[in-house]
Scaffold this active site. Structure first.
Site, PDB file in Angstrom:
ATOM      1  N   GLU A  49       5.586   6.325 -79.828  1.00  0.00           N
ATOM      2  CA  GLU A  49       4.809   7.039 -78.818  1.00  0.00           C
ATOM      3  C   GLU A  49       5.273   6.613 -77.430  1.00  0.00           C
ATOM      4  O   GLU A  49       5.738   5.483 -77.236  1.00  0.00           O
ATOM      5  CB  GLU A  49       3.318   6.691 -79.004  1.00  0.00           C
ATOM      6  CG  GLU A  49       2.400   7.326 -77.970  1.00  0.00           C
ATOM      7  CD  GLU A  49       0.916   7.243 -78.341  1.00  0.00           C
ATOM      8  OE1 GLU A  49       0.589   6.687 -79.407  1.00  0.00           O
ATOM      9  OE2 GLU A  49       0.096   7.760 -77.550  1.00  0.00           O
TER      10      GLU A  49
ATOM     11  N   ASN B  33      -2.156   9.614 -78.594  1.00  0.00           N
ATOM     12  CA  ASN B  33      -3.004  10.086 -77.503  1.00  0.00           C
ATOM     13  C   ASN B  33      -2.182  10.647 -76.354  1.00  0.00           C
ATOM     14  O   ASN B  33      -2.622  11.546 -75.642  1.00  0.00           O
ATOM     15  CB  ASN B  33      -3.880   8.935 -76.994  1.00  0.00           C
ATOM     16  CG  ASN B  33      -4.846   8.438 -78.064  1.00  0.00           C
ATOM     17  OD1 ASN B  33      -5.136   9.132 -79.023  1.00  0.00           O
ATOM     18  ND2 ASN B  33      -5.340   7.219 -77.900  1.00  0.00           N
TER      19      ASN B  33
ATOM     20  N   ASN C  26      -3.139  15.822 -81.785  1.00  0.00           N
ATOM     21  CA  ASN C  26      -3.386  14.444 -82.242  1.00  0.00           C
ATOM     22  C   ASN C  26      -4.857  14.091 -82.106  1.00  0.00           C
ATOM     23  O   ASN C  26      -5.459  14.299 -81.045  1.00  0.00           O
ATOM     24  CB  ASN C  26      -2.577  13.461 -81.380  1.00  0.00           C
ATOM     25  CG  ASN C  26      -2.850  12.013 -81.749  1.00  0.00           C
ATOM     26  OD1 ASN C  26      -2.453  11.563 -82.815  1.00  0.00           O
ATOM     27  ND2 ASN C  26      -3.550  11.298 -80.880  1.00  0.00           N
ATOM     28  N   GLU C  27      -5.442  13.572 -83.174  1.00  0.00           N
ATOM     29  CA  GLU C  27      -6.817  13.043 -83.165  1.00  0.00           C
ATOM     30  C   GLU C  27      -7.776  13.886 -82.319  1.00  0.00           C
ATOM     31  O   GLU C  27      -8.517  13.364 -81.475  1.00  0.00           O
ATOM     32  CB  GLU C  27      -6.829  11.575 -82.687  1.00  0.00           C
ATOM     33  CG  GLU C  27      -6.155  10.647 -83.676  1.00  0.00           C
ATOM     34  CD  GLU C  27      -6.327   9.168 -83.371  1.00  0.00           C
ATOM     35  OE1 GLU C  27      -6.754   8.808 -82.256  1.00  0.00           O
ATOM     36  OE2 GLU C  27      -6.014   8.352 -84.256  1.00  0.00           O
TER      37      GLU C  27
ATOM     38  N   TYR D 136      -6.582   2.400 -89.147  1.00  0.00           N
ATOM     39  CA  TYR D 136      -6.149   1.061 -88.738  1.00  0.00           C
ATOM     40  C   TYR D 136      -7.126   0.052 -89.336  1.00  0.00           C
ATOM     41  O   TYR D 136      -8.332   0.267 -89.311  1.00  0.00           O
ATOM     42  CB  TYR D 136      -6.123   0.951 -87.210  1.00  0.00           C
ATOM     43  CG  TYR D 136      -5.049   1.826 -86.587  1.00  0.00           C
ATOM     44  CD1 TYR D 136      -3.718   1.427 -86.614  1.00  0.00           C
ATOM     45  CD2 TYR D 136      -5.357   3.053 -86.012  1.00  0.00           C
ATOM     46  CE1 TYR D 136      -2.716   2.223 -86.062  1.00  0.00           C
ATOM     47  CE2 TYR D 136      -4.362   3.855 -85.467  1.00  0.00           C
ATOM     48  CZ  TYR D 136      -3.047   3.438 -85.496  1.00  0.00           C
ATOM     49  OH  TYR D 136      -2.059   4.227 -84.966  1.00  0.00           O
TER      50      TYR D 136
ATOM     51  N   GLU E 263      -0.666   8.039 -89.146  1.00  0.00           N
ATOM     52  CA  GLU E 263      -0.839   6.753 -88.448  1.00  0.00           C
ATOM     53  C   GLU E 263      -1.562   5.819 -89.404  1.00  0.00           C
ATOM     54  O   GLU E 263      -2.684   6.114 -89.825  1.00  0.00           O
ATOM     55  CB  GLU E 263      -1.673   6.896 -87.165  1.00  0.00           C
ATOM     56  CG  GLU E 263      -0.942   7.584 -86.044  1.00  0.00           C
ATOM     57  CD  GLU E 263      -1.722   7.583 -84.724  1.00  0.00           C
ATOM     58  OE1 GLU E 263      -2.486   6.634 -84.467  1.00  0.00           O
ATOM     59  OE2 GLU E 263      -1.561   8.562 -83.969  1.00  0.00           O
TER      60      GLU E 263
ATOM     61  N   GLN F 276       3.090   1.415 -85.220  1.00  0.00           N
ATOM     62  CA  GLN F 276       4.232   2.204 -84.798  1.00  0.00           C
ATOM     63  C   GLN F 276       5.507   1.456 -85.169  1.00  0.00           C
ATOM     64  O   GLN F 276       5.440   0.580 -86.011  1.00  0.00           O
ATOM     65  CB  GLN F 276       4.127   2.497 -83.318  1.00  0.00           C
ATOM     66  CG  GLN F 276       2.844   3.291 -82.989  1.00  0.00           C
ATOM     67  CD  GLN F 276       2.805   3.870 -81.569  1.00  0.00           C
ATOM     68  OE1 GLN F 276       3.770   3.857 -80.835  1.00  0.00           O
ATOM     69  NE2 GLN F 276       1.637   4.398 -81.169  1.00  0.00           N
TER      70      GLN F 276
HETATM   71  O1  AHR Z   1      -1.120   4.346 -82.289  1.00  0.00           O
HETATM   72  C1  AHR Z   1      -1.922   4.066 -81.196  1.00  0.00           C
HETATM   73  C2  AHR Z   1      -2.981   5.125 -80.962  1.00  0.00           C
HETATM   74  O2  AHR Z   1      -3.892   5.093 -82.018  1.00  0.00           O
HETATM   75  C3  AHR Z   1      -2.495   6.546 -80.948  1.00  0.00           C
HETATM   76  O3  AHR Z   1      -2.050   6.935 -79.689  1.00  0.00           O
HETATM   77  C4  AHR Z   1      -3.716   7.317 -81.332  1.00  0.00           C
HETATM   78  O4  AHR Z   1      -3.400   8.514 -82.003  1.00  0.00           O
HETATM   79  C5  AHR Z   1      -4.496   6.357 -82.196  1.00  0.00           C
HETATM   80  O5  AHR Z   1      -5.821   6.292 -81.806  1.00  0.00           O
END
Ligand code: AHR
Length: 539
Positions: free
Chosen positions: A65, A110, A210-211, A282, A333, A390
């Site tokens: 990113e 993001n 995205n999200e 995550y 992700e 990432q």
């Molecule tokens: O990977 C970091 C961030 O985590 C990304 O920008 C977003 O999509 C997620 O919330």
């Protein structure tokens, strides 16, 4: 629980959805009542006719990113003695090429929800410096779509481009497809040629935003509204290039208040136009686990559950629409991320390439990443693309400075999957003693995934031992195969679960050789406590 018979235990596991993960469990409690004190052996049965799915290599993708030092100072550093004439860091490029990362998502995250792709193409001297509102950073636009695709081709990865459906319009998403994929003779394809890229980039995989379920996301709207926008974008993008694969934004995690409902409402609007839906997740050894590593190492089972739940929603919508199409899941992700997270870590203070989200990973994180890879491999029947989030400097396996890079602990299970998990995923039967985690039920001490590559005659087995105290013996029974040789046998383990790597101690946590089991139809593995093991055999 101690009075349950084994068959009712199995029914319980089947009902709780845990048996579907490919193992059978016996609780420690039941063992204490029914068997003598010595820890029972675990047994795994592999049968080449019991297969889950062909393994799609895109399961081991990653993500870059425009965030912190992922691009600038990570993969791109013009003027550095380590960089080539394109400004690409040669050391990093070589490492990623050697790893064999198959697909890489870009440019966000993001970031993409406020990104104007036109700012990042054309002569570099004319590209604007802009304020990136997602990370409060300065974006110089010196690296953009063309540089990314060129870099991807150099590392041997497929680009997975995300379009801006935050401030962006479906029209500009379709224009980007035209810019990338149409050969010539149209406004946007001719602009690409004018920019020096005569051949189309042929980008196959695309994310529709995205999200978009997150209130933090620029352009966040309710699900139905996003679904309509995604449908329109998909329609226009496919009109430009019918061969593209399009993935709608699903929930950004199970803790979202709109979890599953977002996915349902979105898909009610755009099911027919898309090929898949995204999942994000995550993990952390934080509030959820209370810092308890036994609970932490069980969390890949909640990734199994998330996959089941999102797949169920997709299939409900499929049924309601009487559609003949089954969507695939894109886990675009996933990683451990909980330390360098929150307001003090995500503010770039209007700097270029600030140090953001530079999470330092330790041994226990690497063990969980191994478990998460096992889950993805086992769920390859439904998850077709997944991206470790990432790749460089930002929540990443590789960390750079101006004179080189080092490998974080999580690099190793990822590298093993890339190197050894090939061919077809086997549906293993694993009997393992278990321990109890209230939110997950009986958690087996051992967690395994295996692949078999009929072309090369190689099979690989990855095993997480969640037991923090004891080594565990695992008997591997090959039903219809007889391994002739063990070609690799390595383990990631250590006394200190909190140990990590750094520029000063780059190999404090690194794989070690593990004594290879005698090859044959029955093989016995000795798995150290707190370990992730990879064994490859030639058949
Ligand atoms: O990977 C970091 C961030 O985590 C990304 O920008 C977003 O999509 C997620 O919330």
């Amino acid at each position: 629980m101690s009075t349950r018979s084994h068959s009712s235990r199995r029914q319980f596991l089947a009902r709780s959805g845990l048996a579907g993960a490919g193992w059978l469990a016996r609780s420690e409690l039941a063992r204490a009542v029914n068997t003598p004190a010595a820890p029972p052996r675990a047994r795994l049965i592999a049968d080449s006719t019991r297969r889950i799915a062909p393994l799609d290599r895109n399961l081991f993708g990653s993500f870059l990113e425009h965030l912190g030092r992922a691009i600038y100072g990570g993969i791109y550093e013009p003027g550095s003695p380590l960089s080539d004439s394109n400004g690409f860091r040669r050391d990093v490029l070589e490492e990623i090429r050697r790893l064999g990362v198959p697909i890489i998502r870009y440019p966000g995250g993001n970031f993409v929800s406020g990104y104007h792709w036109l700012d990042g193409v054309g002569p570099k001297k004319d590209r604007p410096r802009v304020l990136d509102l997602a990370w409060n950073s300065i974006e110089t636009n010196q690296f953009g779509t063309n540089e990314f695709v060129t870099w991807c081709r150099a590392v041997g990865a497929e680009p997975l481009l995300a379009t801006n459906l935050g401030t962006g319009t479906p029209e500009m998403a379709a224009a980007l497809v035209e810019y990338c994929n149409v050969e010539k003779g149209t406004k946007w394809s001719d602009l690409r040629r004018q920019h020096g890229y005569e051949q189309p980039h042929r980008v196959k995989y695309w994310c529709l935003g995205n999200e978009m379920d997150g209130p933090w996301q620029i352009g966040h709207v309710p699900a139905a509204e996003y679904g309509i926008k995604a449908r329109d974008a998909a329609h226009q993008m496919r009109s430009v290039d019918p061969s593209v694969k399009l993935v709608a934004c699903g929930s950004s995690g199970p803790l979202m208040p709109t979890y599953l409902e977002w996915d349902r409402q979105t898909l009610e609007e755009c099911y027919d136009q898309v090929d898949g839906i995204s999942l994000h997740r995550y993990f952390g050894n934080d509030q959820e686990t209370g810092g308890d590593t036994s609970k932490y190492l069980a969390l890949n089972l909640s990734m199994d559950r998330q996959i089941e739940e999102i797949a169920a929603v997709c299939d409900v919508v499929r049924g309601r629409r009487r559609s003949g199409k089954t969507l695939w899941l894109q886990f675009d992700e996933w990683n451990v991320w909980y330390r360098a997270r929150g307001p003090q870590f995500d503010n770039g203070h209007r700097q270029v390439a600030p140090h953001l989200l530079e999470e330092v990973y330790n041994l226990e994180d690497a063990l969980l990443v191994g478990g998460l890879l096992n889950t993805l491999i086992r769920r390859s029947d439904r998850v077709r693309v997944a991206c470790l989030a990432q790749l460089v400097n930002v929540i990443a396996p590789l960390m750079t400075n101006e004179s080189g890079f080092f490998r974080q602990t999580i690099y190793y299970p990822y590298a093993w999957a890339l190197e050894h998990a090939r061919g077809t995923v086997l549906d293993l039967a694993l009997e393992s003693p278990a321990y109890r985690v209230p939110s997950l039920g009986d958690v087996p001490y051992l967690d395994a995934a295996a692949t078999l590559d009929p072309e090369t005659g190689a099979a690989s087995l990855m095993v997480l031992n969640r037991d923090l105290e004891k080594a565990r013996e695992l008997e591997v029974v090959w039903r219809d195969l007889t391994p002739a040789r063990v070609t690799a046998c390595q383990v990631l383990t250590g006394d200190d679960l909190k140990a990590s790597n750094s520029f000063e101690s780059p190999r404090r946590v690194a794989p070690q050789p593990l004594e290879a089991p005698r090859p044959g139809a029955r093989m016995t593995l000795q798995l150290p406590p707190r370990s992730y093991t990879m064994v490859s055999v030639a058949l």
